[in-house]
Design an enzyme around this catalytic site. Structure first.
Site, short mmCIF file in Angstrom:
data_model
loop_
_atom_site.label_atom_id
_atom_site.label_comp_id
_atom_site.label_asym_id
_atom_site.label_seq_id
_atom_site.Cartn_x
_atom_site.Cartn_y
_atom_site.Cartn_z
N GLY A 79 0.72 -1.26 0.00
CA GLY A 79 0.00 0.00 0.00
C GLY A 79 0.75 1.32 0.00
O GLY A 79 0.19 2.34 0.36
N GLY A 80 1.99 1.32 -0.47
CA GLY A 80 2.74 2.59 -0.53
C GLY A 80 2.00 3.66 -1.32
O GLY A 80 1.83 4.80 -0.85
N ASP A 99 -5.79 -6.79 -3.86
CA ASP A 99 -4.59 -7.56 -4.15
C ASP A 99 -4.93 -9.05 -4.08
O ASP A 99 -5.89 -9.43 -3.42
CB ASP A 99 -3.45 -7.24 -3.18
CG ASP A 99 -2.08 -7.52 -3.80
OD1 ASP A 99 -1.50 -6.61 -4.42
OD2 ASP A 99 -1.60 -8.67 -3.72
N CYS A 149 7.58 -0.60 -12.49
CA CYS A 149 8.93 -0.17 -12.09
C CYS A 149 9.95 -0.88 -13.00
O CYS A 149 10.93 -1.43 -12.56
CB CYS A 149 9.20 -0.42 -10.61
SG CYS A 149 8.92 -2.12 -10.08
#
Length: 403
Positions: A236-237, A256, A354
């Site tokens: 949860g960033g 998720d 990313c």
């Protein structure tokens, strides 16, 4: 710098577990650091940084030391000897380091440094792929950036503080930071430290989050009161960043497939004072179907190769396999087709990874737009962040609008 026997042995044990048993470096280091309560912060940082260093340069050091996997204990000591010579660390008079050929190590290093795959310590297939996708010049620069130690960046939690106030409070606890002009909520630590022990962390005033990762929630263009779905929320960033940008107003549904990650998210949300977050585990397709055409914003922070974050996860270089990349690209497209249906008319979807590879990024978005599920979407903007240009993680994000 003198080497201490118990620290060196702990490092060798950690390396054996990472290389020979395929364990994750961060988990092994975390476990290793708990081995001796008497170790101080310098001892711990020696173990963590030396282990990461040898993981990062595994191919280069193994080539210089003339050892092959699986590594025997004496092989790992030979690699540590290479580390000592190249780092200018005095080699101790121990039987494990007998007859270390210092001149040969330096000569071999000079020779191998002319070949990129050795110099940057990377598998052949990954080097070839990066060059094919990004071109020789960009890939060479990117590899060099991804092989440097990642800085520690934190995000001030605007639900509880401002970056300025946070910097003062951290300074009172002995941690100095610099503010990052182009990242409104970010502070970078001047020196690495265990910030999780600070009262500021326990009080939920910040989260550790790389500067590039902080760009994603900003890119979402959220407003207080919206309904937002974070489809691959993990721990949860980005969810917590969205909650702060929405001032705790509206609703964020964090999804998720891993329930244990969502448990961690709940714990973090409580500490951060984020009250507009609801977690839902994807245990069947019904969970997604119930949300069709209902969200103002949808974030797909897709599973990917992680090639943009090698500076903080150097062991990923050795774990990744070419066939995994083929699988993950299929998964990314499936997720895009399925989760995009959650966006309502006039709503927006952000796809992020990313990774620095166009085949996981721009090309996936273009593929999606040609599918049945993607025909109602148009690309508004996209952003590629290279580590070599930003100094932070490599990232990609694309914003699409549903007509």
């Amino acid at each position: 710098m003198r080497l201490h026997r118990n620290l060196v042995f702990a490092t060798i044990d950690a390396l054996a577990e990472i290389f020979n048993e395929g364990s994750y470096a961060d988990k092994v280091i975390e476990k290793t650091l708990k081995r001796d309560k008497r170790w101080g912060s310098r001892d711990r940082s020696f173990i963590a940084e030396t282990t990461y260093d040898i993981v990062r340069w595994k191919r280069l050091y193994a080539e210089i030391a003339e050892v092959k996997e699986p590594f025997k204990r004496e092989d790992l000591f030979r690699m540590l000897a290479v580390w000592c010579v190249l780092r200018g660390v005095q080699i101790p008079d121990w039987p494990q380091f007998e007859k270390t050929p210092e001149r040969r190590i330096k000569g071999k290093f000079d020779e191998l440094s002319r070949i990129r795959k050795f110099r940057e310590s990377i598998p052949d297939w990954m080097d070839k792929l990066g060059e094919e996708e990004l071109g020789d010049k960009i890939w060479t620069k990117e590899l060099s950036a991804l092989n440097s130690q990642a800085p520690v960046v934190i995000r001030a939690n605007k639900l509880k503080t401002t970056p300025k106030e946070l910097a003062v409070k951290l300074s009172e606890e002995g941690i100095e930071t610099t503010d990052l002009r182009n990242y409104p909520e970010a502070l970078e630590l001047k020196q690495r430290a265990n910030i999780f022990r600070t009262n500021t962390f326990k009080d939920g005033l910040f989260e550790v989050q790389d500067a590039s990762s902080q760009r994603v929630a900003e890119f979402m263009d959220v407003q207080p009161g919206m309904r937002v779905v974070d489809t691959c929320a993990g721990a949860g960033g980005k969810t917590l960043h969205l909650a702060a940008l929405m001032e705790n107003k509206g609703q964020i549904i964090a999804l998720d497939i891993y329930g244990n990650k969502l448990k961690e998210l709940k714990r973090r949300a409580k500490r951060a004072g984020a009250h507009n977050v609801e977690t839902r585990s994807i245990d069947s397709t019904k969970v997604i179907k119930k949300l069709y055409n209902s969200a103002d914003r949808v974030l797909i922070d897709a599973p990917c190769s992680g090639l943009g974050v090698l500076s903080r996860n150097p062991d990923a270089k050795w774990k990744l396999q070419p066939d995994f990349l083929d699988k993950i690209r299929n998964t990314q497209l499936e997720i895009l087709e399925q989760y995009s249906k959650i966006v309502k008319k006039g709503g927006k979807l952000v796809y992020a990874t990313c990774s620095v590879l166009p085949s996981e990024n721009q090309k996936q978005v273009q593929k999606f737009l040609k599918t049945e599920a993607g025909k109602d979407f148009k690309l508004l903007r996209e952003k590629s962040i290279l580590s070599s240009e930003s100094g932070y993680d490599g990232f990609y994000m694309a914003a699409l609008e549903k007509s």
